[in-house]
Design a protein around this motif. Sequence first.
Motif, short mmCIF file in Angstrom:
data_model
loop_
_atom_site.label_atom_id
_atom_site.label_comp_id
_atom_site.label_asym_id
_atom_site.label_seq_id
_atom_site.Cartn_x
_atom_site.Cartn_y
_atom_site.Cartn_z
N THR A 7 -8.31 17.54 -1.91
CA THR A 7 -9.14 17.61 -1.55
C THR A 7 -10.32 18.72 -1.75
N TRP A 8 -11.20 19.95 -1.15
CA TRP A 8 -11.02 20.69 -0.87
C TRP A 8 -10.94 22.15 -1.15
N PRO A 9 -10.09 22.17 -2.30
CA PRO A 9 -9.04 23.73 -2.69
C PRO A 9 -9.64 24.55 -2.70
N ASN A 10 -11.06 24.82 -2.23
CA ASN A 10 -11.56 26.03 -2.47
C ASN A 10 -12.36 26.22 -1.26
N ILE A 11 -12.13 25.60 -0.08
CA ILE A 11 -12.42 25.47 1.60
C ILE A 11 -12.16 27.00 2.08
N LYS A 33 -5.25 6.32 5.31
CA LYS A 33 -5.47 7.23 4.18
C LYS A 33 -5.97 8.57 5.32
N PHE A 34 -5.60 9.48 4.51
CA PHE A 34 -6.40 10.34 5.29
C PHE A 34 -7.58 11.44 4.47
N LYS A 81 -17.65 5.84 2.15
CA LYS A 81 -16.41 5.80 1.20
C LYS A 81 -15.44 7.09 1.78
N ARG A 82 -16.05 8.63 2.02
CA ARG A 82 -15.37 9.77 2.55
C ARG A 82 -15.31 9.45 4.32
N ARG A 86 -3.95 19.45 6.34
CA ARG A 86 -3.30 20.41 6.31
C ARG A 86 -3.65 20.46 4.02
N GLU A 87 -2.00 20.18 3.90
CA GLU A 87 -1.81 19.70 2.55
C GLU A 87 -3.51 18.32 1.84
#
Length: 390
Positions: free
Chosen positions: A325-329, A266-267, A11-12, A319-320
Amino acid sequence: MKTQIVKTTAKRDNNVSLFKKTFKVSLSFILITLLISFASCEKDDIDSPVKSIIPSRFKVDIPQAISSQDVNLKLNKTGRVDTLMGDDIYKHLRTFVKAGEDAADLMENILIWIAVHNLNRPMEISFISDEDGRKKHISIVEDVIFEDINWQYRLTMTDIENEDEANDEIAMQIFWNLNPIHGISILNFYNLNRNTDKKYKDTHYRVEYSETGNMNYDKHMIVSLSDFPLPPAENDIYRISTLKMFAGKTGDMVSLYGNTLHPNAKFFTEQEGFNWAFVAAASESLDIAVAEVGLPPMSLDADDRYTLLEKYSVKNVLREQILLTWPNIDPDVLNDYLYHTKAPGYFDNKGFVQGGSAPSNLYKPLEEEILQLTPYNPEYILNLSVQFDY
């Protein structure tokens, strides 16, 4: 140890691999197949070009630096994408431009085919196509009006195997004037060659070519594609359904702008449907180019350069999407990944060179030119429909 952006699950992978996907199979295959059908005729084969009513030119040649079908993804040895390479972004742009150029090649070859077969005056003929064995009809008439323009000639080719439905089976129409050369050609894959899969029944290609100078170029062409069928999203989420591209040439410089529509794209999130908006300029003699790309939503109603290419720049959009998806990256990881997304992108005859800053001063006129160019409104592209004149 820093976190890496990794393809881990099926999926990813669908979401992350925008620049892994190739612009492949059906559109290029159809264009190549039709080009082969008409490519046996050359301009030198025309017995009496002075007597021909067929235009001798019908396209703007685009330098290889910005037009190519070579698309590959570069991975590091672990199979991870640590940095999004400029190649992975801009090779796709070059492929979309190549698709538009191939369409113009096809139309020009068809005109050569018409001239070689002495269709050089108003007439009506019927014949059996070598390609699909079906009966076709060609009509050439004088003095017609289409889209509020007076045309010297119109050629219509129709599939008439089922003659009662002739009006619904147009394969091709060409409208043209000779001095200066200006023409519009519209093509339906399916009716031109019924060996084409029926799913392309509603797909139309259009090429407008002009040497009138009415758009401030010595010559220009506008290529449009509509209603191109999409595969199931799980098979290829980045396939094009609609394309529109402008190419204008004055002197040594070719200027381009346009959009491709990707309804299933999709990104890194579940947000679906993006427009690939671009501007580019290329030097014919140096075979170098500069391009800038934006990724606005496909239904966005905006036609200004700032919104399409800066607000929705590749770097800003990705970036957005990643932060959603990974807000704490780790910010350093994110910045490393997006390093090569800096605009604009620079090319030579081997492809992408670098992004953000020019390799040399040779690119300066091209940089100045793209600042004057703006893609089409994404909402307009979403609703674009190429049609024949019935």
